[in-house]
Design a protein around this motif. Structure first.
Motif, mmCIF file in Angstrom:
data_model
loop_
_atom_site.group_PDB
_atom_site.id
_atom_site.type_symbol
_atom_site.label_atom_id
_atom_site.label_comp_id
_atom_site.label_asym_id
_atom_site.label_seq_id
_atom_site.Cartn_x
_atom_site.Cartn_y
_atom_site.Cartn_z
ATOM 1 N N LEU A 1 1.966 1.925 -3.490
ATOM 2 C CA LEU A 1 0.822 2.415 -4.331
ATOM 3 C C LEU A 1 0.777 3.954 -4.085
ATOM 4 O O LEU A 1 0.579 4.604 -4.966
ATOM 5 C CB LEU A 1 -0.422 1.691 -4.148
ATOM 6 N N ALA B 1 -4.526 11.879 -5.907
ATOM 7 C CA ALA B 1 -4.220 10.878 -4.629
ATOM 8 C C ALA B 1 -4.773 11.661 -3.392
ATOM 9 O O ALA B 1 -5.553 10.950 -2.575
ATOM 10 C CB ALA B 1 -2.666 10.739 -4.648
ATOM 11 N N GLY C 1 0.852 -1.022 -0.111
ATOM 12 C CA GLY C 1 -0.037 0.043 0.080
ATOM 13 C C GLY C 1 0.854 1.324 -0.027
ATOM 14 O O GLY C 1 0.420 2.219 -0.543
ATOM 15 N N ARG D 1 3.295 5.963 -5.432
ATOM 16 C CA ARG D 1 3.353 6.168 -7.092
ATOM 17 C C ARG D 1 2.326 7.103 -7.259
ATOM 18 O O ARG D 1 2.373 7.727 -8.147
ATOM 19 C CB ARG D 1 3.182 4.652 -7.646
ATOM 20 N N ALA D 2 1.229 6.746 -6.616
ATOM 21 C CA ALA D 2 0.092 7.717 -6.852
ATOM 22 C C ALA D 2 0.166 9.150 -6.735
ATOM 23 O O ALA D 2 0.133 9.932 -7.508
ATOM 24 C CB ALA D 2 -1.124 7.247 -6.064
ATOM 25 N N ALA E 1 -8.601 10.927 -3.220
ATOM 26 C CA ALA E 1 -8.753 9.434 -2.661
ATOM 27 C C ALA E 1 -8.424 9.203 -1.248
ATOM 28 O O ALA E 1 -8.481 8.017 -0.879
ATOM 29 C CB ALA E 1 -7.815 8.483 -3.697
ATOM 30 N N GLY E 2 -7.910 10.008 -0.479
ATOM 31 C CA GLY E 2 -7.700 10.269 0.923
ATOM 32 C C GLY E 2 -6.140 9.779 1.145
ATOM 33 O O GLY E 2 -5.708 9.659 2.349
ATOM 34 N N VAL E 3 -5.238 9.875 0.382
ATOM 35 C CA VAL E 3 -3.671 9.757 0.536
ATOM 36 C C VAL E 3 -3.061 11.006 1.268
ATOM 37 O O VAL E 3 -3.346 12.069 0.496
ATOM 38 C CB VAL E 3 -3.152 9.319 -0.892
ATOM 39 N N ARG E 4 -2.647 10.610 2.298
ATOM 40 C CA ARG E 4 -1.993 11.919 2.829
ATOM 41 C C ARG E 4 -0.420 12.031 1.978
ATOM 42 O O ARG E 4 0.514 11.833 2.174
ATOM 43 C CB ARG E 4 -1.535 11.829 4.287
ATOM 44 N N VAL E 5 -0.892 13.242 1.160
ATOM 45 C CA VAL E 5 0.343 13.182 -0.076
ATOM 46 C C VAL E 5 1.733 13.817 0.612
ATOM 47 O O VAL E 5 2.937 13.457 0.302
ATOM 48 C CB VAL E 5 -0.097 14.057 -1.149
#
Lengths: 236, 297
Positions: free
Chosen positions: B172, B184, B169, B175-176, B187-191
């Motif tokens: 992923l 990202a 994960g 990369r995102a 989609a909820g990703v803490r960039v």
């Protein structure tokens, strides 16, 4: 849980893209925001998902302020924004794009369950699971983007022009999927569209904006049947 | 035999260039920053490893300590330097260049600090295994047990990278966040956090390169500067976007340099790197894996 927007003003560079906009979306309601290119629709959604800061005004969801937050925090509150145009990550596979939507969630069992529900809803994604997302058609990308949002178990969906660039038949398919989702999951949906006929066809209520200002607000049916409005703003 | 042993030496030094290139590519594709401070982060980590070696005489303890130090320094570089800059400067040509200049400044700062703490004189420590070349019958080749260890370590690091990036994960999310940070986020990703992790992984990778190369050279505040240049050249050969490209670029550069040094002249080390770079870019202007496909890996 309702979405309440009061006196919202947003600047886009030196232009005022949204001017003194106020409206409310009731729990479980599907509201379509209709307007031409440049009416401020995308700016509105970007502000509501905190990709953009407003100049003034307020917006609350479930009684808590949602402006000037982090988009990823709003996701955790159930607010999912499906942006227009580039909705999926082309370099990742379909499966990876879907997984992305559930990465932050602790309840992995429910993520698996939600993923299966999405694949039942859009079986084509199952077939294309290991393909890169840039091999998908426009309609399939839209399904993938909506599917990714669903994996987060959203409460409020902000959809930016899901019909953009799609063939008429596919547009019907996407719109009826949106309506079905709302009916089945009790989602609150704010749908921003240029395609007035399609959007008002599934919406409970419609709001027409022009140059960042609210022009009309009424039941979707009444808007469709208002000859003055349709001539001026809806293009039919 | 001469050719084979030159190739082996090339692969060994290429492995170290590849590690540096991996670190640079990781930062480049996650934050679009050309990180000159990578050499500084690596040198500080290597000195910390050196301290552990001089106190314990244990290379195998020094390596993980240096890796952790590298990860920490990498993460701090992002949190204290790059993040605030990106937050303050949101548009204009300065936005692109400010972080790069900042990493140059950080490189100078770290080198000075290292010099103040450990002095400018050359330090040395021994390799954990023999640096005498393998002997076959009556011939001894330059390729040693330590060279083998370097190649093995680099391959292991790449295998870990491949696993993390393709199967986890975190990979992923990395990369995102690199490809489409906005999607990202939505989609909820803490960039921001994910990017800092990317800097940490890069710092750790650079530390490995520093600890591996030093027994064959020596340690001083700017002893990794050449490695930074060679790492960049490898990264560019590989197309700058691809982790696999960085590995291939390191191997090409290592072998190319070894061949030129062995068969042409030993005084050509620095220009030879650019001859290899020019040759590759003339043949394939976007680098080995520079196309969009390169971002897969």
């Amino acid at each position: 849980m309702s979405l309440i927007i009061k006196n919202l003003c947003v600047n886009h560079g030196s232009i005022e893209a949204i001017h003194d906009l106020s409206f409310k979306v009731e729990p479980g309601e599907l509201v379509a925001i209709i307007g031409a290119n440049g009416a401020g629709k995308t700016t509105l959604l970007r502000t509501l998902s905190s990709l953009k800061s407003p100049a003034s005004g307020s917006a609350t969801w479930d009684d808590s302020d949602i402006l000037n937050k982090k988009p990823e925090d709003l996701v955790r509150q159930g607010i999912l924004h499906v942006s227009d145009g580039k909705t999926v990550i082309p370099e990742l596979t379909v499966k990876e794009n879907l997984s992305l939507g559930g990465l932050w969630r602790k309840d992995k069992q429910d993520v698996a369950l939600a993923t299966n529900e999405v694949l039942d809803l859009f079986p084509i994604l199952s077939e294309r699971a290991s393909q890169r997302a840039d091999t998908l058609s426009g309609g399939e990308r839209q399904m993938l983007a909506i599917g990714r949002a669903l994996i987060a178990r959203p409460k409020l969906l902000l959809l930016d022009e899901p019909s953009l660039g799609l063939a008429p038949l596919i547009i019907d398919q996407i719109f009826s999927a949106i309506k079905a989702l709302r009916n089945r999951l009790g989602l609150t949906v704010l749908l921003v569209e240029q395609n007035a006929m399609g959007a008002l066809g599934i919406a409970d209520r419609g709001i027409i904006i022009n140059l960042g200002k609210l022009v009309a607000e009424a039941k979707a049916k009444d808007l469709i049947n208002d000859p003055g409005l349709s001539a001026a703003y809806l293009g039919f | 035999m001469r050719l084979l042993s030159t190739l082996l030496i090339g692969i060994s030094s290429g492995s170290i260039y590849a590690l540096m290139a991996l670190a640079l590519v990781l930062v480049w594709r996650s934050t679009r920053v050309v990180n000159f401070a990578q050499a500084g982060q690596a040198i500080a980590s290597t000195y910390i490893g050196y301290v552990v070696i001089t106190h314990t005489n244990n290379y195998w303890l020094a390596l993980p300590v240096a890796i952790m130090a590298g990860a920490l320094i990498g993460a701090l570089s992002d949190i204290l330097l790059i993040r605030p800059l990106n937050k303050r400067i949101t548009s204009g040509p300065v936005k692109e260049i400010a972080p790069v200049i900042a990493t140059l400044g950080l490189l100078g700062l770290i080198r000075s600090l290292v010099g103040v703490i450990w002095g400018g004189d050359l330090k040395r420590y021994n390799a954990p295994v023999s640096i005498n070349g393998f002997t076959f019958g009556h011939t001894t080749i330059p390729f040693s047990r330590f060279n083998l260890l370097i190649v093995f370590t680099a391959v292991a690091v790449m295998a870990i990278f491949a696993f993390v990036f393709q199967r986890t994960g975190l990979g992923l999310a990395l990369r995102a966040s690199a490809f489409q940070p906005e999607i990202a986020r939505l989609a909820g990703v803490r960039v921001d956090l994910v990017r800092t992790v990317g800097w940490a992984i890069a710092g750790a990778t650079g530390a490995i390169a520093g600890v591996l190369i030093t027994p064959s050279t020596s340690l001083s505040p700017n002893s990794l500067d050449l490695l930074l240049v060679l790492g960049f050249v490898s990264a560019v050969i590989g197309g700058l976007e691809s982790l696999i490209g960085a590995a291939i670029g390191g191997a090409i550069l290592g072998i190319g340099l070894a061949l030129i040094l062995e068969y042409v002249s030993t005084s050509l080390a620095f220009p030879a790197a650019f001859i290899v770079l020019m040759l590759v870019l003339i043949i394939k202007p976007s680098g080995i894996l520079g196309s969009k496909a390169g971002r897969d890996a």
